[in-house]
Scaffold this motif. Structure first.
Motif, short mmCIF file in Angstrom:
data_model
loop_
_atom_site.label_atom_id
_atom_site.label_comp_id
_atom_site.label_asym_id
_atom_site.label_seq_id
_atom_site.Cartn_x
_atom_site.Cartn_y
_atom_site.Cartn_z
N PRO A 40 0.92 -1.18 0.00
CA PRO A 40 -0.02 -0.01 0.03
C PRO A 40 0.95 1.38 0.08
N SER A 41 2.07 1.23 0.52
CA SER A 41 2.76 2.46 0.50
C SER A 41 3.46 2.89 -0.46
N LEU A 42 3.57 2.03 -1.47
CA LEU A 42 4.25 2.01 -2.87
C LEU A 42 3.11 2.38 -3.88
N VAL A 43 3.92 3.08 -4.96
CA VAL A 43 3.16 3.02 -6.40
C VAL A 43 3.98 2.41 -7.22
N THR A 44 3.90 1.27 -8.06
CA THR A 44 5.05 0.55 -8.86
C THR A 44 4.57 0.76 -10.19
N VAL A 45 5.55 0.84 -10.80
CA VAL A 45 5.39 1.08 -12.54
C VAL A 45 6.22 0.18 -13.31
N ALA A 46 5.57 -0.70 -14.06
CA ALA A 46 6.39 -1.67 -15.19
C ALA A 46 6.59 -0.83 -16.24
N ALA A 47 7.86 -0.93 -16.71
CA ALA A 47 8.14 -0.38 -18.13
C ALA A 47 8.45 -1.58 -18.90
N VAL A 48 7.56 -1.93 -19.69
CA VAL A 48 7.60 -3.19 -20.69
C VAL A 48 7.73 -2.89 -22.18
N GLN A 49 9.15 -3.62 -22.50
CA GLN A 49 9.07 -3.49 -24.04
C GLN A 49 9.29 -5.01 -24.38
N GLY A 50 9.13 -5.33 -25.74
CA GLY A 50 9.00 -6.66 -26.29
C GLY A 50 8.45 -7.74 -25.36
N HIS A 51 8.86 -8.80 -25.37
CA HIS A 51 7.97 -10.20 -24.65
C HIS A 51 7.80 -9.60 -23.20
#
Length: 260
Positions: free
Chosen positions: A108-119
């Motif tokens: 809950p204390s974090l905002v998480t971001v996936a930076a996705v390229q390719g597969h």
């Protein structure tokens, strides 16, 4: 900025309130191993309290091609065959340990971001799903490919997938293991945004900066409201909103707690 790279193939860097976790086995498209999962779990335990945003990325041309099949089909203690020989309780416990490498991203204390390229296949897809937000390069491809091995997704991905795209479409995605291209991912709600490949890192950093511009207390309360909304009735969500707002008002205006 501080940083370190483990022998397991995971790099951790921290720049103030932003931490970046990079899968760095590009020669095998960042295929994942139990050693990588152990290191991801270690990272979750060493985050300092001032970290508010975590960016998860993959080095090279793909985010992650999923489970490293050379390990899964091998003869060691990390192989699927070895897991099958354990008791049901022991096998479930081992899987629970692997899940911890992913599920801390929902903290809950974090905002998480996936930076996705390719597969982003199988475990790679589930790693992205455990993040709150997903920025995709226009060459990104999602696939829940566990079914092609006779397995089920077991790394915390099925609930988020269902919440994002609905149970019928989630079932189709998991049963077919088909590839979902970036533009379809954006259309059906899997992608927060789609950008060109050379803009991916910048877009992730810009999103992190936008999150950091918001009040930390409000950010945590909003994340809790949104993440819990699907499990609440309208009346319960209304109550959760007013309770959260009451806490924010008291925090902002330094109201002394009621004393009995």
């Amino acid at each position: 900025m501080t940083g370190s790279t483990s022998q397991a193939g995971v790099r951790f860097e921290q720049d103030g309130p932003v931490a970046t976790v990079t899968l760095c086995r590009p020669e095998v498209l960042n295929a994942q191993t139990p050693a990588m999962w152990a290191e991801l779990g270690n990272i979750s335990r060493k985050l300092t309290g001032d970290v508010r945003v975590v960016i998860v990325r993959g080095e090279g041309r793909s985010f992650s091609a999923g489970l490293d099949l050379s390990v899964a089909r091998g003869e060691g203690v990390s192989s699927l065959a070895h897991l099958a020989q354990l008791s049901e309780a022991e096998c479930a416990e081992r899987i629970a340990g692997s899940q911890e490498a992913f599920t801390w991203l929902r903290r809950p204390s974090l905002v998480t971001v996936a930076a996705v390229q390719g597969h982003a296949i199988g475990a790679g897809f589930q790693l992205a799903l455990n993040c709150d937000l997903r920025i995709l390069a226009d060459d990104a491809r999602f696939s829940m490919a566990e079914v092609t091995l006779g397995l089920v997704p077991d790394l915390g991905g099925t609930k988020r997938l269902t919440e994002l795209i609905g149970p019928s479409r989630a079932l189709e995605v998991c049963l077919t293991g088909r590839r979902i291209e970036a533009r379809e991912a954006e259309r059906i709600g899997l992608a927060t945004a789609v950008v060109s490949g050379d803009e991916l890192d910048t877009a992730a950093r810009d999103l992190a900066a936008a999150v950091l511009a918001a009040d930390p207390g409000a950010t945590a309360e909003i994340k809790a409201l949104i993440s819990g909304a699907s499990g609440r009735s309208y009346a319960d969500q209304d109550r959760a909103e007013r309770e959260a707002q009451t806490r924010r008002l008291r925090d902002l205006f330094f109201v002394t707690p009621d004393l009995e």
